[in-house]
Design a protein around this motif. Sequence first.
Motif, PDB file in Angstrom:
ATOM      1  N   ARG A  47      32.505  40.967  46.773  1.00  0.00           N
ATOM      2  CA  ARG A  47      33.647  40.279  46.169  1.00  0.00           C
ATOM      3  C   ARG A  47      34.679  41.286  45.660  1.00  0.00           C
ATOM      4  NH1 ARG A  47      35.174  39.635  41.153  1.00  0.00           N
ATOM      5  NH2 ARG A  47      33.195  40.397  40.333  1.00  0.00           N
ATOM      6  N   GLN A  51      38.234  41.958  47.505  1.00  0.00           N
ATOM      7  CA  GLN A  51      39.429  41.604  46.731  1.00  0.00           C
ATOM      8  C   GLN A  51      40.350  42.822  46.596  1.00  0.00           C
ATOM      9  OE1 GLN A  51      38.835  39.222  43.211  1.00  0.00           O
ATOM     10  NE2 GLN A  51      40.378  40.325  42.060  1.00  0.00           N
ATOM     11  N   GLU A  56      45.311  45.755  48.542  1.00  0.00           N
ATOM     12  CA  GLU A  56      46.047  46.874  49.144  1.00  0.00           C
ATOM     13  C   GLU A  56      46.897  46.374  50.313  1.00  0.00           C
ATOM     14  OE1 GLU A  56      46.099  49.886  47.955  1.00  0.00           O
ATOM     15  OE2 GLU A  56      44.314  50.073  46.712  1.00  0.00           O
ATOM     16  N   LYS A 117      40.142  36.136  46.656  1.00  0.00           N
ATOM     17  CA  LYS A 117      41.344  36.458  45.883  1.00  0.00           C
ATOM     18  C   LYS A 117      41.920  37.816  46.277  1.00  0.00           C
ATOM     19  CE  LYS A 117      40.311  34.030  41.550  1.00  0.00           C
ATOM     20  NZ  LYS A 117      38.948  33.478  41.624  1.00  0.00           N
ATOM     21  N   SER A 120      46.628  39.503  41.347  1.00  0.00           N
ATOM     22  CA  SER A 120      47.713  38.641  40.863  1.00  0.00           C
ATOM     23  C   SER A 120      49.089  39.301  40.979  1.00  0.00           C
ATOM     24  CB  SER A 120      47.447  38.312  39.385  1.00  0.00           C
ATOM     25  OG  SER A 120      47.185  39.504  38.651  1.00  0.00           O
ATOM     26  N   ALA A 143      46.975  50.596  38.254  1.00  0.00           N
ATOM     27  CA  ALA A 143      45.900  50.749  39.248  1.00  0.00           C
ATOM     28  C   ALA A 143      45.100  52.022  38.966  1.00  0.00           C
ATOM     29  CB  ALA A 143      46.490  50.789  40.655  1.00  0.00           C
ATOM     30  N   ASN A 146      42.772  51.588  36.037  1.00  0.00           N
ATOM     31  CA  ASN A 146      41.647  50.737  36.401  1.00  0.00           C
ATOM     32  C   ASN A 146      40.685  51.447  37.358  1.00  0.00           C
ATOM     33  OD1 ASN A 146      41.087  48.568  38.901  1.00  0.00           O
ATOM     34  ND2 ASN A 146      40.363  47.917  36.895  1.00  0.00           N
ATOM     35  N   MET A 208      47.091  42.632  35.460  1.00  0.00           N
ATOM     36  CA  MET A 208      46.278  43.208  36.547  1.00  0.00           C
ATOM     37  C   MET A 208      44.859  43.527  36.109  1.00  0.00           C
ATOM     38  SD  MET A 208      48.763  45.993  38.354  1.00  0.00           S
ATOM     39  CE  MET A 208      47.584  46.632  39.537  1.00  0.00           C
ATOM     40  N   GLY A 210      42.902  41.875  34.449  1.00  0.00           N
ATOM     41  CA  GLY A 210      42.020  40.710  34.404  1.00  0.00           C
ATOM     42  C   GLY A 210      42.061  40.000  33.075  1.00  0.00           C
ATOM     43  N   HIS A 221      33.166  32.374  33.461  1.00  0.00           N
ATOM     44  CA  HIS A 221      32.085  32.988  34.260  1.00  0.00           C
ATOM     45  C   HIS A 221      32.445  34.449  34.561  1.00  0.00           C
ATOM     46  CE1 HIS A 221      34.941  30.809  36.845  1.00  0.00           C
ATOM     47  NE2 HIS A 221      34.902  31.892  37.573  1.00  0.00           N
ATOM     48  N   HIS A 223      32.598  38.516  34.858  1.00  0.00           N
ATOM     49  CA  HIS A 223      31.612  39.394  35.494  1.00  0.00           C
ATOM     50  C   HIS A 223      31.367  40.676  34.720  1.00  0.00           C
ATOM     51  CE1 HIS A 223      32.044  36.870  39.051  1.00  0.00           C
ATOM     52  NE2 HIS A 223      33.348  36.987  38.927  1.00  0.00           N
ATOM     53  N   LYS A 233      31.468  48.482  36.765  1.00  0.00           N
ATOM     54  CA  LYS A 233      32.575  48.666  35.821  1.00  0.00           C
ATOM     55  C   LYS A 233      32.089  49.586  34.707  1.00  0.00           C
ATOM     56  CE  LYS A 233      35.378  44.869  34.839  1.00  0.00           C
ATOM     57  NZ  LYS A 233      35.733  43.423  34.708  1.00  0.00           N
ATOM     58  N   ASN A 237      37.905  44.869  30.535  1.00  0.00           N
ATOM     59  CA  ASN A 237      39.312  44.675  30.921  1.00  0.00           C
ATOM     60  C   ASN A 237      40.246  45.049  29.772  1.00  0.00           C
ATOM     61  OD1 ASN A 237      38.010  43.612  33.112  1.00  0.00           O
ATOM     62  ND2 ASN A 237      38.718  41.496  32.835  1.00  0.00           N
TER      63      ASN A 237
HETATM   64  N1  BYC Z   1      44.095  39.220  40.077  1.00  0.00           N
HETATM   65  O1  BYC Z   1      35.322  38.720  35.182  1.00  0.00           O
HETATM   66  P1  BYC Z   1      36.567  39.318  35.651  1.00  0.00           P
HETATM   67  C1  BYC Z   1      46.704  48.303  43.896  1.00  0.00           C
HETATM   68  C2  BYC Z   1      39.518  37.342  38.806  1.00  0.00           C
HETATM   69  S1  BYC Z   1      45.577  47.156  44.363  1.00  0.00           S
HETATM   70  C3  BYC Z   1      43.365  38.271  40.691  1.00  0.00           C
HETATM   71  O2  BYC Z   1      37.254  40.277  34.759  1.00  0.00           O
HETATM   72  P2  BYC Z   1      35.917  41.471  37.472  1.00  0.00           P
HETATM   73  C4  BYC Z   1      47.919  48.558  44.660  1.00  0.00           C
HETATM   74  C5  BYC Z   1      38.169  37.950  39.177  1.00  0.00           C
HETATM   75  O3  BYC Z   1      38.118  38.270  40.558  1.00  0.00           O
HETATM   76  C6  BYC Z   1      45.006  46.466  42.800  1.00  0.00           C
HETATM   77  N2  BYC Z   1      42.140  37.881  40.271  1.00  0.00           N
HETATM   78  O4  BYC Z   1      36.329  39.993  37.101  1.00  0.00           O
HETATM   79  C7  BYC Z   1      47.998  48.141  45.989  1.00  0.00           C
HETATM   80  C8  BYC Z   1      37.244  36.832  38.796  1.00  0.00           C
HETATM   81  O5  BYC Z   1      37.335  35.844  39.836  1.00  0.00           O
HETATM   82  P3  BYC Z   1      36.137  34.804  40.202  1.00  0.00           P
HETATM   83  C9  BYC Z   1      43.692  45.821  42.979  1.00  0.00           C
HETATM   84  C10 BYC Z   1      41.658  38.506  39.179  1.00  0.00           C
HETATM   85  O6  BYC Z   1      35.808  41.569  38.939  1.00  0.00           O
HETATM   86  C11 BYC Z   1      49.195  48.311  46.694  1.00  0.00           C
HETATM   87  C12 BYC Z   1      37.883  36.260  37.539  1.00  0.00           C
HETATM   88  O7  BYC Z   1      39.261  36.599  37.624  1.00  0.00           O
HETATM   89  N3  BYC Z   1      42.695  46.524  42.211  1.00  0.00           N
HETATM   90  O8  BYC Z   1      46.477  48.811  42.874  1.00  0.00           O
HETATM   91  O9  BYC Z   1      34.757  41.915  36.680  1.00  0.00           O
HETATM   92  C13 BYC Z   1      50.299  48.876  46.062  1.00  0.00           C
HETATM   93  C14 BYC Z   1      37.271  36.806  36.265  1.00  0.00           C
HETATM   94  O10 BYC Z   1      37.620  38.190  36.067  1.00  0.00           O
HETATM   95  C15 BYC Z   1      42.353  39.510  38.508  1.00  0.00           C
HETATM   96  C16 BYC Z   1      41.420  46.169  42.260  1.00  0.00           C
HETATM   97  O11 BYC Z   1      41.039  45.242  42.932  1.00  0.00           O
HETATM   98  C17 BYC Z   1      43.630  39.863  38.983  1.00  0.00           C
HETATM   99  N4  BYC Z   1      44.385  40.790  38.397  1.00  0.00           N
HETATM  100  O12 BYC Z   1      37.184  42.340  36.980  1.00  0.00           O
HETATM  101  C18 BYC Z   1      50.183  49.300  44.739  1.00  0.00           C
HETATM  102  C19 BYC Z   1      40.489  47.035  41.437  1.00  0.00           C
HETATM  103  N5  BYC Z   1      41.606  39.930  37.460  1.00  0.00           N
HETATM  104  O13 BYC Z   1      34.898  35.592  40.470  1.00  0.00           O
HETATM  105  C20 BYC Z   1      49.009  49.148  44.039  1.00  0.00           C
HETATM  106  C21 BYC Z   1      39.049  46.696  41.591  1.00  0.00           C
HETATM  107  C22 BYC Z   1      40.489  39.212  37.476  1.00  0.00           C
HETATM  108  O14 BYC Z   1      36.030  33.953  38.977  1.00  0.00           O
HETATM  109  N6  BYC Z   1      38.676  45.508  40.854  1.00  0.00           N
HETATM  110  N7  BYC Z   1      40.510  38.344  38.497  1.00  0.00           N
HETATM  111  O15 BYC Z   1      36.635  34.076  41.415  1.00  0.00           O
HETATM  112  C23 BYC Z   1      38.365  45.495  39.549  1.00  0.00           C
HETATM  113  O16 BYC Z   1      38.389  46.506  38.866  1.00  0.00           O
HETATM  114  C24 BYC Z   1      37.916  44.189  38.953  1.00  0.00           C
HETATM  115  O17 BYC Z   1      37.576  43.320  40.017  1.00  0.00           O
HETATM  116  C25 BYC Z   1      38.992  43.532  38.042  1.00  0.00           C
HETATM  117  C26 BYC Z   1      38.434  42.177  37.578  1.00  0.00           C
HETATM  118  C27 BYC Z   1      39.199  44.397  36.808  1.00  0.00           C
HETATM  119  C28 BYC Z   1      40.305  43.317  38.777  1.00  0.00           C
END
Ligand code: BYC
Length: 333
Positions: A47, A51, A56, A117, A120, A143, A146, A208, A210, A221, A223, A233, A237
């Motif tokens: 997931r 995502q 990207e 997803k 956002s 980014a 994070n 961004m 979260g 719910h 994570h 992680k 957040n």
């Molecule tokens: N947007 O429990 P949480 C970039 C969702 S690319 C949408 O905190 P988690 C760049 C989350 O999925 C930037 N949805 O979740 C590219 C969860 O959904 P479900 C992308 C969001 O995973 C091009 C629910 O809300 N970076 O930088 O523990 C040009 C509950 O959230 C968002 C990444 O993907 C959001 N903002 O933490 C320039 C980084 N936030 O399961 C730049 C990797 C939360 O309920 N990901 N949700 O459907 C992470 O670090 C983590 O997945 C997050 C969220 C901190 C984003």
Amino acid sequence: MSVDRGVKCAPGEQETPESGFERLVAAEQRVEPRDAMPDAYRATMVRQIAQHAHSEIIGMQPEGNWISRSPSLRRKAILLAKVQDEAGHGLYLYSAAETLGVDRDDLTRRLVEGRQKYSSIFNYPSLSYADVGVIGWLVDGAAICNQVPLCRSSYGPYARAMVRICKEESFHQRQGYELLLTMMRGSDAQREMVQDATNRWWWPSLMMFGPPDTGDAASPHGHTEQSMRWRIKRHTNDELRQRFVDMTVPQADALGVTLPDAELAWNAERGSYDFGTPDWDEFKAVISGHGPCNAERIAHRRAALDDGAWVREAAAAHAAKVNTHTLPLSMSR
Ligand code: BYC
């Protein structure tokens, strides 16, 4: 596959796939694709990585919008290279996801069908060339905040992909800031464009990270707790959001722009900035498909997928032909 990277179980203790995984994670070792892992860990990694990869790729759109209207050849070359880097990040991440047994085509289908997803932030429009600079400064800046801790994420292929991505993101952030510094040294109209873009991207950049860790807007719910136990992680957040604000306020001062938050103030006791509350209703609307550009972003991605079908078919046919000619007979069937 059993875990044997110098992480041994206690004498007399019976090794199970679950205990092997737990010990590996506790010892700060990386989980590799062939290691035993709980189904829920695998699902969480799929997931999050998918995502991230989708973000990207979709993230190429707001800036790609300006390539053909760049103000100079130099700016066009810089922007083109940056947007191409985002495509590269998507590819590293889809490859990392595939090590978990999923298929990139399937992940892309899940994206265009709204079953997975993406960030956002990419559902907001880029309205002027100053947005290119502000996206580099704030969006890439967020980014980096994070993603730097994700270089120590427990899943090996993801952590290694993040090292390279973070290096490139740092470069992106600097190019955005350099563009803004140049505009701020320009005309009043250019300074107004930078301020306007900052006003529009500030709050979405904070989102961004979260949902908040606690309170009414926290995810029912969420994570974070489990992901921190699994060392996917490393911070919550809210911790990362605070780190981003603390890092960005002095940059805004140096640039000469105002961040659009009346509550922003230095808190000497905490050694951090206090700041206002993002509009979490807006965040919820955006991540459930109702942001300003969600429909446009997905329609564009779907069209690119359909338009590129013949290229993928031709590449697959060519690869099959080359393999038939070059592999020994026993391997080519
Ligand atoms: N947007 O429990 P949480 C970039 C969702 S690319 C949408 O905190 P988690 C760049 C989350 O999925 C930037 N949805 O979740 C590219 C969860 O959904 P479900 C992308 C969001 O995973 C091009 C629910 O809300 N970076 O930088 O523990 C040009 C509950 O959230 C968002 C990444 O993907 C959001 N903002 O933490 C320039 C980084 N936030 O399961 C730049 C990797 C939360 O309920 N990901 N949700 O459907 C992470 O670090 C983590 O997945 C997050 C969220 C901190 C984003």
